[in-house]
Motif scaffolding. Structure first.
Motif, mmCIF file in Angstrom:
data_model
loop_
_atom_site.group_PDB
_atom_site.id
_atom_site.type_symbol
_atom_site.label_atom_id
_atom_site.label_comp_id
_atom_site.label_asym_id
_atom_site.label_seq_id
_atom_site.Cartn_x
_atom_site.Cartn_y
_atom_site.Cartn_z
ATOM 1 N N ASP A 140 0.837 -1.195 0.000
ATOM 2 C CA ASP A 140 0.000 0.000 0.000
ATOM 3 C C ASP A 140 0.876 1.251 0.000
ATOM 4 O OD1 ASP A 140 -1.969 1.867 0.277
ATOM 5 O OD2 ASP A 140 -2.449 1.385 2.360
ATOM 6 N N LYS A 141 0.760 2.045 -1.063
ATOM 7 C CA LYS A 141 1.548 3.270 -1.194
ATOM 8 C C LYS A 141 0.710 4.532 -0.950
ATOM 9 C CE LYS A 141 4.115 0.976 -4.925
ATOM 10 N NZ LYS A 141 4.466 1.034 -6.359
ATOM 11 N N SER A 142 -0.513 4.343 -0.460
ATOM 12 C CA SER A 142 -1.393 5.504 -0.264
ATOM 13 C C SER A 142 -0.893 6.358 0.896
ATOM 14 C CB SER A 142 -2.825 5.032 -0.001
ATOM 15 O OG SER A 142 -2.880 4.263 1.179
ATOM 16 N N PRO A 143 -1.288 7.640 0.953
ATOM 17 C CA PRO A 143 -0.772 8.547 1.994
ATOM 18 C C PRO A 143 -1.137 8.133 3.413
ATOM 19 C CG PRO A 143 -1.811 9.770 0.196
ATOM 20 C CD PRO A 143 -2.138 8.334 -0.030
ATOM 21 N N SER A 144 -2.308 7.493 3.570
ATOM 22 C CA SER A 144 -2.767 7.159 4.918
ATOM 23 C C SER A 144 -3.146 5.676 4.997
ATOM 24 C CB SER A 144 -3.983 8.023 5.287
ATOM 25 O OG SER A 144 -4.594 7.547 6.463
ATOM 26 N N ALA A 145 -2.934 5.102 6.176
ATOM 27 C CA ALA A 145 -3.278 3.685 6.378
ATOM 28 C C ALA A 145 -4.741 3.493 6.739
ATOM 29 C CB ALA A 145 -2.403 3.108 7.488
ATOM 30 N N SER A 146 -5.464 4.554 6.988
ATOM 31 C CA SER A 146 -6.801 4.422 7.573
ATOM 32 C C SER A 146 -7.764 3.646 6.676
ATOM 33 C CB SER A 146 -7.375 5.798 7.901
ATOM 34 O OG SER A 146 -7.427 6.607 6.740
ATOM 35 N N LEU A 147 -7.811 3.963 5.364
ATOM 36 C CA LEU A 147 -8.746 3.270 4.476
ATOM 37 C C LEU A 147 -8.380 1.793 4.356
ATOM 38 C CD1 LEU A 147 -11.041 3.029 2.479
ATOM 39 C CD2 LEU A 147 -9.519 3.951 0.690
ATOM 40 N N SER A 148 -7.106 1.520 4.114
ATOM 41 C CA SER A 148 -6.675 0.131 3.951
ATOM 42 C C SER A 148 -7.002 -0.692 5.190
ATOM 43 C CB SER A 148 -5.161 0.067 3.689
ATOM 44 O OG SER A 148 -4.827 0.757 2.519
ATOM 45 N N GLU A 149 -6.688 -0.162 6.341
ATOM 46 C CA GLU A 149 -6.883 -0.943 7.558
ATOM 47 C C GLU A 149 -8.361 -1.082 7.909
ATOM 48 O OE1 GLU A 149 -4.159 -0.035 10.673
ATOM 49 O OE2 GLU A 149 -2.446 -0.501 9.375
ATOM 50 N N ARG A 150 -9.158 -0.113 7.528
ATOM 51 C CA ARG A 150 -10.597 -0.259 7.738
ATOM 52 C C ARG A 150 -11.161 -1.391 6.864
ATOM 53 N NH1 ARG A 150 -11.984 4.574 6.706
ATOM 54 N NH2 ARG A 150 -12.929 4.372 4.643
ATOM 55 N N VAL A 151 -10.717 -1.457 5.618
ATOM 56 C CA VAL A 151 -11.165 -2.540 4.719
ATOM 57 C C VAL A 151 -10.721 -3.891 5.254
ATOM 58 C CG1 VAL A 151 -10.888 -3.543 2.409
ATOM 59 C CG2 VAL A 151 -11.215 -1.070 2.669
ATOM 60 N N LEU A 152 -9.475 -3.984 5.697
ATOM 61 C CA LEU A 152 -8.952 -5.254 6.190
ATOM 62 C C LEU A 152 -9.654 -5.686 7.485
ATOM 63 C CD1 LEU A 152 -5.147 -4.717 5.475
ATOM 64 C CD2 LEU A 152 -6.794 -6.027 4.124
ATOM 65 N N LEU A 153 -9.962 -4.732 8.350
ATOM 66 C CA LEU A 153 -10.684 -5.059 9.585
ATOM 67 C C LEU A 153 -12.081 -5.593 9.283
ATOM 68 C CD1 LEU A 153 -9.646 -2.112 11.928
ATOM 69 C CD2 LEU A 153 -9.248 -4.547 12.353
ATOM 70 N N GLU A 154 -12.740 -5.003 8.312
ATOM 71 C CA GLU A 154 -14.061 -5.500 7.922
ATOM 72 C C GLU A 154 -13.965 -6.915 7.369
ATOM 73 O OE1 GLU A 154 -15.671 -2.673 5.215
ATOM 74 O OE2 GLU A 154 -16.073 -1.155 6.757
ATOM 75 N N LEU A 155 -12.924 -7.178 6.595
ATOM 76 C CA LEU A 155 -12.740 -8.526 6.044
ATOM 77 C C LEU A 155 -12.551 -9.553 7.148
ATOM 78 C CD1 LEU A 155 -10.423 -7.808 2.980
ATOM 79 C CD2 LEU A 155 -12.654 -8.912 2.887
#
Length: 422
Positions: free
Chosen positions: A110-125
Motif C-alpha cells: 500500500d503506497k497511499s498517503p494514509s493507512a486508515s482506508l486500507s486498515e478499515r477494509v482489512l478489519l471489515e474482512l
C-alpha cells in the motif's frame, strides 16, 4: 464458524509455514521464526519504500466451497475497496511436503498517503469473511521485517504472544500448488467429484441438474469387446476432422467429452471457481465413460477428448511459472483414476503454434477462457502440452497433425491396427 475452526487448527503450526509471493511471474519465498538469524531482507521486501505498508490476506475456511468461492471473489473486492495506490500480488502459504496445506490469498503493498482506508477494509474482512490478515513491520534500520497476525476480535485465542521475524526461504522441491492438486484441481475418483457438487448444490441450483444425470455409481469396468480410441489435442489441431473420418472408416460410434447432455450447463460452471468447475468436467468424463462402456460392446468407439484434457489443462493452470515448475514425470498427479474406464489407445495431435493460430482464425468460432490463454500465452501452451505427455495409464501417442488430413488419418489407422488389432 468454519473460518474459526480452521484458524485454531492452523495456529500451532503457524511458525512452520512457508510463504510465497508471485512477483513478475516468479515465486519468492520467505518463512518466519522467533529470532532473526541475520540481516538479509527477503526479496519481496527489498523494494518497499519507507512509507509503504505491507499486508497479506490468506483465505482460510474448513468449508472448501466457501473457501473456493471467496478466493475467486477476493481480488475484485480488493481492487474495488482498497486505495488505488495499493498493489496486489498472488500469495500462498503452505507446510512443506504436507498435502492439502496450501492457503491462497494476496500480498498487498500500500503506497497511499494514509493507512486508515486500507486498515478499515482489512478489519471489515477479518470480521466478516474467511481470511487471515497479517501486517508487516520494518525495523528502524530497515534491515529486519516482522510479521504480525491480526487478532479476530470475536475469538481471543487468535492473538499471538509475539511477532515473528521474517527470513528468506529456499524454494521447495515442488511447486506449492502441487500440494492441493489432487481432488481439488484434478479429480481421481467419482465420489470426490460428486461430493463437490453435492456440497455446492445449495448455492448453485444447476449442480442438482448435473447430479441427476450421473450414473448411480462409477466402477472400474473391464474393457469393452471393441477398442475405445481417444483423440486429444489443443483446439484447431484437427480433432473434429479426424474423429469424423475414423467414425466413417471404422464404422465406429463417435462420442465427445464433455457429453452433449452437459452443454446447457457449461456456461454456468465455466464461471465458477476451479474446484467446482473441475468437478463438473470430471463428472462429464464419468458420464462419457458410461456410454463408452455401453457402445463399446457393439462397435469401436472414438472419443473427442477425455480425461487427459481435463487433467492437462487443470495442472497447467494450477502451477504458475515455467514448464520446469510442473510436477516431475511419474508424479501421482499424472496417474489415471482407478474407477474410470481406460481407453485402448490415446492419440495426441500436435501442430506448429503458428499453423494452429491460422486455423483458429479461419474457423472463427468462440473460445473458452483457457483456449484464449493458449493463444496469448506461449508458456501456458507449453505446460499444457507437457502435461499431456506426462499422463500415464494410458500414455498419449503423439501424431504430427500438420500433413493433409487424409495422411493424418492413415497414420492414425496404422496405430489403431497395430495396437488395437482392428
Amino acid at each position: 464458524m468454519a473460518r474459526r475452526a480452521m484458524s485454531l487448527l492452523l495456529l500451532p503450526q503457524w511458525s512452520s509455514r512457508v510463504f510465497s509471493v508471485e512477483l513478475n511471474g516468479e515465486l519468492v519465498y520467505f518463512s518466519i521464526q522467533e529470532k532473526s538469524r541475520g540481516k538479509e531482507v527477503p526479496r519481496v521486501f527489498r523494494n518497499v519504500q519507507n512509507y509503504d505498508r505491507c499486508y497479506s490476506l490468506l483465505v482460510c475456511s474448513s468449508d472448501r466451497i466457501e473457501r473456493a468461492k471467496f478466493y475467486a471473489q477476493l481480488k475484485q473486492k480488493l481492487l474495488r475497496d482498497m486505495p488505488k495506490e495499493c498493489d496486489l500480488s498472488p500469495m500462498s502459504s503452505f507446510l512443506p511436503n504436507v498435502k492439502d496445506s496450501l492457503l491462497k490469498g494476496y500480498f498487498l503493498k500500500d503506497k497511499s498517503p494514509s493507512a486508515s482506508l486500507s486498515e478499515r477494509v482489512l478489519l471489515e474482512l477479518i470480521q466478516h469473511d474467511p481470511v487471515l490478515v497479517c501486517s508487516y513491520l520494518r525495523s528502524e534500520d530497515g534491515q529486519q521485517w516482522t510479521q504480525c497476525l491480526w487478532k479476530d476480535s470475536e475469538n481471543q485465542t487468535m492473538e499471538m504472544s509475539k511477532d515473528f521475524c521474517i527470513v528468506p526461504s529456499e524454494a521447495p522441491e515442488c511447486h506449492p500448488a502441487t500440494l492441493n492438486i489432487i481432488n481439488s484441481d484434478v479429480f481421481y475418483n467419482f465420489e470426490e467429484a460428486c461430493g463437490v457438487l453435492k456440497e455446492s448444490a445449495d448455492i448453485i441450483p444447476e449442480a442438482t441438474s448435473v447430479l441427476e444425470l450421473l450414473p448411480s455409481r462409477a466402477e472400474a469396468r473391464s474393457k469393452p469387446d471393441f477398442p475405445v480410441i481417444v483423440i486429444e489435442g489443443l483446439d484447431a489441431t484437427g480433432k473434429t476432422t479426424l474423429t469424423e473420418s475414423l467414425k466413417n472408416t471404422l464404422g465406429a460410434t463417435l462420442l465427445r467429452s464433455p457429453p452433449q447432455c452437459l452443454s446447457p450447463l457449461r456456461a454456468c460452471f465455466d464461471q465458477e471457481p476451479p474446484l467446482i468447475r473441475r468437478a463438473f468436467y470430471a463428472l462429464g468424463n464419468y458420464i462419457t465413460a458410461e456410454t463408452m462402456g455401453q457402445e463399446g460392446m457393439k462397435t469401436p468407439v472414438i472419443v473427442d477428448r477425455f480425461w487427459h484434457s481435463t487433467a492437462a489443462y487443470a495442472i497447467a493452470t494450477a502451477v504458475s511459472g515455467p514448464v520446469c515448475n510442473l510436477p516431475a514425470e511419474g508424479s501421482e498427479v499424472y496417474r489415471w483414476p482407478t474407477d474410470l474406464l481406460q481407453p485402448s489407445l490415446v492419440v495426441l495431435l500436435t501442430l506448429d503454434p503458428e499453423e494452429r493460430k491460422r486455423r483458429l482464425r479461419d474457423r472463427g468460432q468462440g473460445e473458452t477462457a483457457e483456449e484464449q490463454e493458449l493463444d496469448h500465452n506461449q508458456l501456458f501452451r507449453l505446460k499444457v502440452e507437457e502435461a499431456y505427455r506426462r499422463i500415464s495409464g494410458p500414455a498419449c501417442v503423439t501424431v504430427d497433425a500438420s500433413p493433409p488430413a487424409d495422411q493424418v488419418l492413415q497414420q492414425v489407422l496404422l496405430l489403431i491396427r497395430g495396437k488395437c488389432h482392428l
